[in-house]
Design a protein around this motif. Structure first.
Motif, PDB file in Angstrom:
ATOM      1  N   GLY A 597      -1.224  -6.729  -4.871  1.00 22.26           N
ATOM      2  CA  GLY A 597      -1.867  -6.098  -3.712  1.00 22.26           C
ATOM      3  C   GLY A 597      -3.353  -6.366  -3.667  1.00 22.26           C
ATOM      4  O   GLY A 597      -3.920  -6.658  -2.594  1.00 22.26           O
ATOM      5  N   CYS A 598      -4.032  -6.284  -4.821  1.00 24.93           N
ATOM      6  CA  CYS A 598      -5.471  -6.577  -4.879  1.00 24.93           C
ATOM      7  C   CYS A 598      -5.753  -8.004  -4.428  1.00 24.93           C
ATOM      8  O   CYS A 598      -6.650  -8.243  -3.586  1.00 24.93           O
ATOM      9  CB  CYS A 598      -5.998  -6.366  -6.287  1.00 24.93           C
ATOM     10  N   LEU A 599      -5.039  -8.955  -4.985  1.00 22.55           N
ATOM     11  CA  LEU A 599      -5.291 -10.351  -4.633  1.00 22.55           C
ATOM     12  C   LEU A 599      -4.952 -10.631  -3.176  1.00 22.55           C
ATOM     13  O   LEU A 599      -5.633 -11.428  -2.507  1.00 22.55           O
ATOM     14  CB  LEU A 599      -4.472 -11.263  -5.550  1.00 22.55           C
ATOM     15  N   ALA A 600      -3.867  -9.988  -2.678  1.00 26.46           N
ATOM     16  CA  ALA A 600      -3.522 -10.178  -1.257  1.00 26.46           C
ATOM     17  C   ALA A 600      -4.648  -9.673  -0.365  1.00 26.46           C
ATOM     18  O   ALA A 600      -4.987 -10.298   0.661  1.00 26.46           O
ATOM     19  CB  ALA A 600      -2.205  -9.470  -0.951  1.00 26.46           C
ATOM     20  N   CYS A 601      -5.267  -8.559  -0.721  1.00 29.48           N
ATOM     21  CA  CYS A 601      -6.401  -8.030   0.046  1.00 29.48           C
ATOM     22  C   CYS A 601      -7.576  -9.002   0.012  1.00 29.48           C
ATOM     23  O   CYS A 601      -8.258  -9.233   1.028  1.00 29.48           O
ATOM     24  CB  CYS A 601      -6.821  -6.666  -0.506  1.00 29.48           C
ATOM     25  N   PHE A 602      -7.840  -9.580  -1.154  1.00 31.73           N
ATOM     26  CA  PHE A 602      -8.928 -10.548  -1.262  1.00 31.73           C
ATOM     27  C   PHE A 602      -8.641 -11.807  -0.449  1.00 31.73           C
ATOM     28  O   PHE A 602      -9.546 -12.409   0.133  1.00 31.73           O
ATOM     29  CB  PHE A 602      -9.187 -10.912  -2.724  1.00 31.73           C
ATOM     30  N   VAL A 603      -7.363 -12.217  -0.407  1.00 30.89           N
ATOM     31  CA  VAL A 603      -7.002 -13.398   0.379  1.00 30.89           C
ATOM     32  C   VAL A 603      -7.315 -13.177   1.864  1.00 30.89           C
ATOM     33  O   VAL A 603      -7.978 -14.008   2.520  1.00 30.89           O
ATOM     34  CB  VAL A 603      -5.511 -13.751   0.190  1.00 30.89           C
ATOM     35  N   VAL A 604      -6.822 -12.059   2.382  1.00 32.38           N
ATOM     36  CA  VAL A 604      -7.035 -11.812   3.814  1.00 32.38           C
ATOM     37  C   VAL A 604      -8.503 -11.514   4.105  1.00 32.38           C
ATOM     38  O   VAL A 604      -9.027 -11.872   5.175  1.00 32.38           O
ATOM     39  CB  VAL A 604      -6.125 -10.672   4.319  1.00 32.38           C
ATOM     40  N   ARG A 605      -9.164 -10.885   3.122  1.00 36.43           N
ATOM     41  CA  ARG A 605     -10.593 -10.593   3.349  1.00 36.43           C
ATOM     42  C   ARG A 605     -11.383 -11.894   3.381  1.00 36.43           C
ATOM     43  O   ARG A 605     -12.252 -12.089   4.248  1.00 36.43           O
ATOM     44  CB  ARG A 605     -11.111  -9.679   2.224  1.00 36.43           C
ATOM     45  N   SER A 606     -11.116 -12.807   2.477  1.00 32.07           N
ATOM     46  CA  SER A 606     -11.800 -14.101   2.476  1.00 32.07           C
ATOM     47  C   SER A 606     -11.485 -14.875   3.748  1.00 32.07           C
ATOM     48  O   SER A 606     -12.363 -15.513   4.355  1.00 32.07           O
ATOM     49  CB  SER A 606     -11.370 -14.916   1.256  1.00 32.07           C
ATOM     50  N   PHE A 607     -10.207 -14.803   4.162  1.00 33.69           N
ATOM     51  CA  PHE A 607      -9.805 -15.508   5.371  1.00 33.69           C
ATOM     52  C   PHE A 607     -10.497 -14.935   6.606  1.00 33.69           C
ATOM     53  O   PHE A 607     -10.921 -15.680   7.502  1.00 33.69           O
ATOM     54  CB  PHE A 607      -8.300 -15.440   5.528  1.00 33.69           C
ATOM     55  N   TRP A 633      -2.858  -7.091   7.539  1.00 31.22           N
ATOM     56  CA  TRP A 633      -1.909  -6.135   6.951  1.00 31.22           C
ATOM     57  C   TRP A 633      -0.517  -6.760   6.824  1.00 31.22           C
ATOM     58  O   TRP A 633       0.237  -6.428   5.908  1.00 31.22           O
ATOM     59  CB  TRP A 633      -1.841  -4.867   7.800  1.00 31.22           C
ATOM     60  N   LEU A 634      -0.228  -7.655   7.727  1.00 29.54           N
ATOM     61  CA  LEU A 634       1.063  -8.342   7.637  1.00 29.54           C
ATOM     62  C   LEU A 634       1.137  -9.192   6.366  1.00 29.54           C
ATOM     63  O   LEU A 634       2.149  -9.185   5.656  1.00 29.54           O
ATOM     64  CB  LEU A 634       1.271  -9.205   8.879  1.00 29.54           C
ATOM     65  N   VAL A 635       0.064  -9.929   6.083  1.00 26.10           N
ATOM     66  CA  VAL A 635       0.040 -10.760   4.871  1.00 26.10           C
ATOM     67  C   VAL A 635       0.136  -9.902   3.617  1.00 26.10           C
ATOM     68  O   VAL A 635       0.883 -10.208   2.670  1.00 26.10           O
ATOM     69  CB  VAL A 635      -1.236 -11.628   4.850  1.00 26.10           C
ATOM     70  N   ILE A 636      -0.627  -8.818   3.600  1.00 23.92           N
ATOM     71  CA  ILE A 636      -0.600  -7.927   2.415  1.00 23.92           C
ATOM     72  C   ILE A 636       0.794  -7.349   2.212  1.00 23.92           C
ATOM     73  O   ILE A 636       1.318  -7.300   1.081  1.00 23.92           O
ATOM     74  CB  ILE A 636      -1.648  -6.815   2.583  1.00 23.92           C
ATOM     75  N   THR A 637       1.416  -6.933   3.310  1.00 17.13           N
ATOM     76  CA  THR A 637       2.762  -6.345   3.204  1.00 17.13           C
ATOM     77  C   THR A 637       3.770  -7.362   2.695  1.00 17.13           C
ATOM     78  O   THR A 637       4.599  -7.067   1.813  1.00 17.13           O
ATOM     79  CB  THR A 637       3.201  -5.801   4.572  1.00 17.13           C
ATOM     80  N   VAL A 638       3.708  -8.581   3.265  1.00 13.27           N
ATOM     81  CA  VAL A 638       4.648  -9.619   2.812  1.00 13.27           C
ATOM     82  C   VAL A 638       4.464  -9.916   1.327  1.00 13.27           C
ATOM     83  O   VAL A 638       5.435 -10.064   0.567  1.00 13.27           O
ATOM     84  CB  VAL A 638       4.462 -10.890   3.667  1.00 13.27           C
ATOM     85  N   ALA A 639       3.209 -10.022   0.887  1.00 11.06           N
ATOM     86  CA  ALA A 639       2.945 -10.313  -0.531  1.00 11.06           C
ATOM     87  C   ALA A 639       3.484  -9.203  -1.432  1.00 11.06           C
ATOM     88  O   ALA A 639       4.140  -9.465  -2.465  1.00 11.06           O
ATOM     89  CB  ALA A 639       1.451 -10.507  -0.753  1.00 11.06           C
ATOM     90  N   LEU A 640       3.216  -7.947  -1.052  1.00 11.61           N
ATOM     91  CA  LEU A 640       3.676  -6.820  -1.878  1.00 11.61           C
ATOM     92  C   LEU A 640       5.199  -6.721  -1.897  1.00 11.61           C
ATOM     93  O   LEU A 640       5.811  -6.521  -2.959  1.00 11.61           O
ATOM     94  CB  LEU A 640       3.067  -5.513  -1.357  1.00 11.61           C
ATOM     95  N   VAL A 641       5.821  -6.874  -0.732  1.00 10.95           N
ATOM     96  CA  VAL A 641       7.288  -6.768  -0.671  1.00 10.95           C
ATOM     97  C   VAL A 641       7.940  -7.905  -1.457  1.00 10.95           C
ATOM     98  O   VAL A 641       8.923  -7.702  -2.183  1.00 10.95           O
ATOM     99  CB  VAL A 641       7.755  -6.759   0.796  1.00 10.95           C
ATOM    100  N   THR A 642       7.394  -9.116  -1.317  1.00 10.79           N
ATOM    101  CA  THR A 642       7.951 -10.254  -2.060  1.00 10.79           C
ATOM    102  C   THR A 642       7.869 -10.021  -3.564  1.00 10.79           C
ATOM    103  O   THR A 642       8.845 -10.237  -4.302  1.00 10.79           O
ATOM    104  CB  THR A 642       7.206 -11.541  -1.686  1.00 10.79           C
ATOM    105  N   GLN A 643       6.697  -9.596  -4.016  1.00  9.59           N
ATOM    106  CA  GLN A 643       6.545  -9.340  -5.456  1.00  9.59           C
ATOM    107  C   GLN A 643       7.439  -8.206  -5.911  1.00  9.59           C
ATOM    108  O   GLN A 643       8.048  -8.273  -6.997  1.00  9.59           O
ATOM    109  CB  GLN A 643       5.073  -9.028  -5.756  1.00  9.59           C
ATOM    110  N   ALA A 644       7.551  -7.168  -5.103  1.00 13.27           N
ATOM    111  CA  ALA A 644       8.402  -6.037  -5.471  1.00 13.27           C
ATOM    112  C   ALA A 644       9.860  -6.472  -5.590  1.00 13.27           C
ATOM    113  O   ALA A 644      10.569  -6.083  -6.534  1.00 13.27           O
ATOM    114  CB  ALA A 644       8.258  -4.915  -4.439  1.00 13.27           C
TER     115      ALA A 644
END
Length: 793
Positions: A597-607, A633-644
């Motif tokens: 989740g942290c890295l997904a937030c950084f990805v979208v924030r950088s983007f 939020w879509l990217v973060i959700t997909v990343a978290l759900v995939t990892q989960a």
């Protein structure tokens, strides 16, 4: 029925016959294949003495006299007339008489001596259950009551003698042995028993030889020497034993240990042979010798009487005894091994008849018809004391009590008693080693094919005999236990360890980092500080939510990042203490999921930063779509759900579990956690690595953005520290495998969390608290205008 012409025999010597109310039969080898008749003649006289002593007793069989008819069992062919005479009734034989109606001429038979001779004639007495009490047949075959129902013996069976020989060998640790036997049932049975009894022991039968008149003794001794066999068991008839010893003297055989069977252990002539001291040390086993009171006087008085008629008138040898050349001293000095057995046999039959006739108060009943089966039944119940020895029979008709002597042939030519052996009630072996004068410089000789292995070495059999072996060192992790199996290096249990050349395993020390360990306490304190700082940062950001610094940091996304950091810190606490299934799951699951989740937030924030400043003008539709559908939020959700999903599927199929690390340290068990499903774990790590790569790519694209909007620099720093941390940990993991690898893992996790908190949020907190003038819309607008002018130029 058929008549048997025994009238010629009935005129025999008075030595062989005695009239009485009840008759005993006797079979003795008075002239058996040897010119030396004194030993056999002694046995013959013991029976005569026993009967006369019983007849003189006022307690045993009062007013009843025993008679005897003895036959010289000189050969199998010439002995049958005497045997047939004993089982006849009025000169006739009923081959299949009914035992309950059969009145025998004799109430019992004593003898013959040898097992082979007994096997020949015993079936004739078994037909009608005529009791046969034997004094010298030791073969195991006679213990089979189905074949020999009326056979009992006062001599011990071979199994007891062989057991004693085996025990003597084990007492002196003699393992490499030759076994010499004669061609008869007694010796064959002894060899078979010996082979059975040494199974499961360290004793090996290296050589066997059957002794007969054509034996090449010179060749035999050469073969024994070729195999380096120092111990020789001679379990044979007296005649062959004497020949073996004389041949050993003639062949200059030296430095051997000879073990004499009971047939010749008390031989009176051999110990006095010239040169016998050169062949080695001779030990023997025999029935315990008990002096029979009055027997010597009986021999002296008997030799002064003339019992025999002209021997030339006799048609058969069975009742001819031309023993006038023997003097009393020779008879008395002969081998006394079987005297007590003959004496006991006569008394056993007398006691049985005493009970059948219901004797008591000085008289026996005279109106009882005595059948052989009645005497047999009482014989089986025998329980009396004779010369301080208990006389009883077991269910096989063998003596219930065993007494043996162990003798040493000393330099004076005597069989000196050096030990004893008892089989009842417990087996007890006693040997006085100090009485033995060994041929090997006064030391106990060794009898081994191979020398014993050093401690910690297993034996590897060399050839067909397990006594011949090479020695193989047991490596670490294995041991050898010579009391259980000296031929195998046994692996230690997973919880044990051993060094090279070990004879046992030691418990491994169990190691793990406990909660009370100093490093664990320090890390848990630092982790708690992280949670507190995350909470304080969240509060600070909430208070200053509408300020440009908070908005530029991500606004509401900052709270998600701080929450994920706090949840990631849960993993740190489960690296300590004894691992369990729950601990192993919580050691990995929170960190992998929430750090995603942290890295997904950084990805979208950088983007987003790159998109706002560089891509909005070039790709307006893409920017519009991103803003309309909340792409971040879509990217973060997909990343978290995939990892989960990856973690849940992986943990469901093969969850992380406790395991014992025993490979790297031979004396330790390092408690740890297995990662579980390595395939799905690898996919999870690839997902994290992909997010890191995207973060780094977007951060690099925004490296020249305005200073206060340049979140990419902070993210890049975090990623650099993150990557460096795990490179360092991976290197340590490959080089170090002790219990503190768990502490290092916890530190790597903690470093990953602190790099985000300090690298990304600390500069923002500093501006909010200490440089509020930079946290204004005007300041940020000025930076944007300067950046716009710069890029337009």
């Amino acid at each position: 029925m058929f008549p048997v012409p025994f009238d010629e025999i009935s005129r025999g010597c008075k030595l062989f016959q005695l009239q009485g109310d009840y008759l005993l039969g006797g079979l003795f080898n008075v002239h058996h294949a040897t010119l030396d008749q004194s030993g056999d003649y002694r046995m013959f006289q013991v029976m005569r003495f026993s009967v006369e002593e019983i007849n003189n007793s006022s307690i045993l069989l009062p007013n009843v006299s025993l008679g005897y008819e003895i036959f010289d069992h000189c050969s199998d062919t010439l002995s049958f007339p005497g045997v047939l005479n004993l089982i006849s009734v009025n000169g006739s034989i009923k081959p299949r008489g009914h035992a309950s109606k059969y009145v025998s001429k004799v109430i019992g038979v004593i003898g013959p001596f040898g097992s082979t001779e007994t096997l020949t004639v015993a079936p004739l007495f078994m037909m009608n259950f005529i009791p046969m009490v034997n004094y010298g047949s030791a073969s195991s075959a006679f213990s089979e009551k189905v074949k020999f129902p009326s056979f009992l013996r006062t001599v011990h069976p071979n199994k007891d003698i062989i057991r004693l020989i085996v025990d003597i060998m084990q007492h002196f640790n003699w393992r490499w042995v030759a076994f010499l036997k004669s061609n008869d049932a007694y010796s064959e049975d002894g060899l078979e028993l010996f082979r059975k009894m040494i199974k499961g022991t360290e004793i090996c039968l290296a050589y066997t030889e059957e002794l007969n008149p054509s034996t090449n003794y010179s060749r035999m001794f050469k073969e024994i020497d070729l195999q380096r066999i120092p111990t020789i068991i001679v379990f044979a008839r007296k005649l062959y034993a004497e020949t073996v010893i004389q041949s050993a003297i003639n062949s200059n055989v030296t430095n051997k240990v000879w073990i004499a069977g009971d047939t010749w252990a008390l031989n009176k002539n051999l110990p006095k042979k010239e040169g016998i001291e050169n062949i080695g040390t001779i030990l023997g086993v025999s029935e315990t010798v008990v002096e029979i009171p009055g027997f010597n006087d009986f021999i002296y008085s008997s030799k002064h009487k003339r019992h025999c008629e002209d021997a030339r008138q006799q048609k058969f040898c069975n009742q001819v005894c031309n023993c006038t050349s023997l003097n009393p001293e020779e008879i008395i000095a002969e081998n006394p091994s079987y005297s007590l057995s003959i004496y006991s046999a006569a008394y056993a039959i007398a006691h049985a008849l005493h009970n059948v006739l219901e004797c008591g108060e000085g008289r026996c009943r005279d109106n009882i018809t005595v059948y052989p089966y009645m005497v047999l039944a009482q014989l089986k119940k025998s329980n009396f004391t004779l010369l301080n020895r208990s006389i009883q029979f077991d269910e096989n008709g063998d003596p219930a009590n065993g007494y043996y002597s162990i003798v040493f042939w000393n330099q004076e030519g005597q069989a000196e008693e050096i030990g004893s052996y008892e089989t009842h009630p417990l087996v007890q072996l006693s040997i006085d080693d100090t009485k033995i004068k060994w041929h090997a410089n006064g030391k106990v000789p060794t009898s081994l094919c191979s020398q014993e292995c050093p401690e910690g070495y297993a034996k590897k059999q060399d050839g067909i005999h397990k006594c011949c072996f090479n020695c193989v060192m047991c490596r670490n992790g294995t041991y050898v236990n010579i009391t259980e199996d000296a031929y195998r290096c046994v692996p230690c249990k997973p919880t044990e360890w051993s060094a090279d050349r070990s004879t046992s395993c030691s418990p491994r020390s169990v190691e793990y980092v406990s909660f009370t360990d100093g490093s664990a306490i320090l890390i848990m304190v630092v982790t708690s500080i992280l949670v507190a700082l995350s909470l304080a940062t969240a509060i600070l950001f909430a208070i200053n939510y509408n300020t440009p610094v908070v908005k530029s940091a991500g606004g509401s996304m900052c709270f998600l990042i701080l929450g994920c950091l706090s949840l990631c810190s849960i993993s740190v606490f489960f690296y300590f203490g004894k691992p369990t299934l729950a601990c192993c799951i919580l050691r990995y699951f929170p960190f992998l999921l929430f750090y995603t989740g942290c890295l997904a937030c950084f990805v979208v924030r950088s983007f987003q930063i790159v998109c706002i400043f560089k891509m909005a003008a070039k790709f307006p539709k893409l920017h519009g779509w991103w803003m309309k559908y909340n792409g971040q939020w879509l990217v973060i959700t997909v990343a978290l759900v995939t990892q989960a999903l990856l973690l849940i599927i992986g943990y469901a199929s093969r969850p992380p579990r406790p395991y014992n690390e025993t490979f790297w340290y031979k004396d330790k068990i390092i408690l740890g956690c297995h990662v579980g499903n390595p395939g799905l774990l690898a996919v999870s790590v690839v997902l994290l690595a992909s997010l890191c790569f995207l973060c780094f790519a977007f951060s690099y694209m925004g490296k020249d953005l305005p200073k206060n909007y340049n979140e990419a620099k902070g993210i890049t720093f975090c990623l650099f520290v993150l990557i460096l941390t795990w490179i360092i940990f991976s290197t340590e993991y490959m080089l170090y495998h002790g219990k503190y690898i768990q502490t290092l893992n916890a530190m790597a996790v903690l470093s990953s969390l602190y790099c985000v908190l300090l690298g990304y949020f600390l500069p923002k907190c500093y501006i909010i608290i200490f440089q509020p003038q930079k946290n204004t819309p005007q300041y940020f607008q000025g930076l944007i205008q300067n950046y716009t002018k710069t890029i337009s130029q």
